[in-house]
Motif scaffolding. Structure first.
Motif, PDB file in Angstrom:
ATOM      1  N   HIS A 130       0.868  -1.172   0.000  1.00 27.37           N
ATOM      2  CA  HIS A 130       0.000   0.000   0.000  1.00 27.37           C
ATOM      3  C   HIS A 130       0.911   1.230   0.000  1.00 27.37           C
ATOM      4  O   HIS A 130       1.883   1.276   0.757  1.00 27.37           O
ATOM      5  CB  HIS A 130      -0.893  -0.007   1.242  1.00 27.37           C
ATOM      6  CG  HIS A 130      -1.973   1.015   1.222  1.00 27.37           C
ATOM      7  ND1 HIS A 130      -1.719   2.361   1.394  1.00 27.37           N
ATOM      8  CD2 HIS A 130      -3.303   0.900   1.053  1.00 27.37           C
ATOM      9  CE1 HIS A 130      -2.850   3.026   1.330  1.00 27.37           C
ATOM     10  NE2 HIS A 130      -3.829   2.152   1.126  1.00 27.37           N
ATOM     11  N   PRO A 131       0.637   2.217  -0.827  1.00 31.92           N
ATOM     12  CA  PRO A 131       1.547   3.367  -0.936  1.00 31.92           C
ATOM     13  C   PRO A 131       1.764   4.130   0.369  1.00 31.92           C
ATOM     14  O   PRO A 131       2.795   4.770   0.541  1.00 31.92           O
ATOM     15  CB  PRO A 131       0.892   4.257  -2.000  1.00 31.92           C
ATOM     16  CG  PRO A 131      -0.502   3.779  -2.137  1.00 31.92           C
ATOM     17  CD  PRO A 131      -0.523   2.345  -1.695  1.00 31.92           C
ATOM     18  N   LYS A 132       0.836   4.036   1.316  1.00 31.64           N
ATOM     19  CA  LYS A 132       0.970   4.793   2.562  1.00 31.64           C
ATOM     20  C   LYS A 132       1.545   3.975   3.710  1.00 31.64           C
ATOM     21  O   LYS A 132       1.706   4.487   4.812  1.00 31.64           O
ATOM     22  CB  LYS A 132      -0.390   5.360   2.966  1.00 31.64           C
ATOM     23  CG  LYS A 132      -0.888   6.402   1.981  1.00 31.64           C
ATOM     24  CD  LYS A 132      -2.173   7.020   2.436  1.00 31.64           C
ATOM     25  CE  LYS A 132      -2.627   8.066   1.423  1.00 31.64           C
ATOM     26  NZ  LYS A 132      -3.901   8.681   1.807  1.00 31.64           N
ATOM     27  N   LEU A 133       1.856   2.711   3.461  1.00 32.09           N
ATOM     28  CA  LEU A 133       2.411   1.857   4.508  1.00 32.09           C
ATOM     29  C   LEU A 133       3.828   1.434   4.155  1.00 32.09           C
ATOM     30  O   LEU A 133       4.093   1.014   3.028  1.00 32.09           O
ATOM     31  CB  LEU A 133       1.545   0.605   4.694  1.00 32.09           C
ATOM     32  CG  LEU A 133       0.104   0.833   5.140  1.00 32.09           C
ATOM     33  CD1 LEU A 133      -0.624  -0.498   5.220  1.00 32.09           C
ATOM     34  CD2 LEU A 133       0.053   1.561   6.469  1.00 32.09           C
ATOM     35  N   ASN A 134       4.716   1.513   5.122  1.00 27.71           N
ATOM     36  CA  ASN A 134       6.094   1.044   4.960  1.00 27.71           C
ATOM     37  C   ASN A 134       6.754   1.635   3.713  1.00 27.71           C
ATOM     38  O   ASN A 134       7.455   0.939   2.983  1.00 27.71           O
ATOM     39  CB  ASN A 134       6.124  -0.485   4.917  1.00 27.71           C
ATOM     40  CG  ASN A 134       7.512  -1.051   5.134  1.00 27.71           C
ATOM     41  OD1 ASN A 134       8.362  -0.406   5.742  1.00 27.71           O
ATOM     42  ND2 ASN A 134       7.736  -2.257   4.634  1.00 27.71           N
ATOM     43  N   SER A 135       6.495   2.902   3.449  1.00 26.33           N
ATOM     44  CA  SER A 135       7.052   3.610   2.283  1.00 26.33           C
ATOM     45  C   SER A 135       6.736   2.895   0.974  1.00 26.33           C
ATOM     46  O   SER A 135       7.531   2.905   0.037  1.00 26.33           O
ATOM     47  CB  SER A 135       8.568   3.784   2.432  1.00 26.33           C
ATOM     48  OG  SER A 135       8.874   4.487   3.614  1.00 26.33           O
ATOM     49  N   GLY A 136       5.590   2.250   0.914  1.00 21.96           N
ATOM     50  CA  GLY A 136       5.181   1.562  -0.311  1.00 21.96           C
ATOM     51  C   GLY A 136       5.828   0.206  -0.515  1.00 21.96           C
ATOM     52  O   GLY A 136       5.612  -0.431  -1.539  1.00 21.96           O
TER      53      GLY A 136
END
Length: 139
Positions: A82-88
């Motif tokens: 996900h683009p908003k988690l773990n820098s994508g």
């Protein structure tokens, strides 16, 4: 229906085949996870559509499946991008699903997983705080 059928469904699940949810889930399904409680197939379909809206990848690897009468369990690993988690970058989260079947479909679905591992630890500032707390608790 049994957990093997649900396992096959989830291993193929993507934003492109969410219209197949009614083939697996009962009209009166109750779906729960660490953050949501959803009742009914229409609400479940809307929930999954929202979940998959910004997901770049979500894959399930089913490690175990168990059935007894009208109850089943799945042990899985989810790989999520996900683009908003773990820098994508990908996030891997283990979990377990408790299933109950009625009329040949899933009437109850409850996912158990570490919401912190999936979400909170992947956020820039909050993630560092949660990882610090976990390290302190482990000492």
């Amino acid at each position: 229906m049994n957990s093997a059928t649900v396992a096959q469904f989830y291993q193929a699940l993507s934003k492109d085949n969410l219209d197949q949810l009614p083939t697996i889930y009962h009209d009166d399904v109750v779906f729960e996870d660490s953050a949501h409680h959803v009742e009914g197939i229409n609400a479940l379909s809307a929930y999954f559509t929202q979940l998959y809206e910004n997901v770049e990848q979500c894959q399930f690897e089913i490690e175990e499946q168990h059935d007894h009468d009208d109850v089943g369990f799945l042990v899985w690993r989810m790989t999520l991008i996900h683009p908003k988690l773990n820098s994508g970058k990908r996030v891997i989260v283990p979990g377990v699903t408790h299933l109950k079947f009625q009329d040949g479909k899933v009437i109850f679905h409850r996912d158990y997983f570490d919401m912190g591992q999936m979400l909170y630890e992947q956020l820039p500032i909050l993630g560092s705080v949660i990882q610090f707390i976990k390290r302190k608790l482990g000492q």
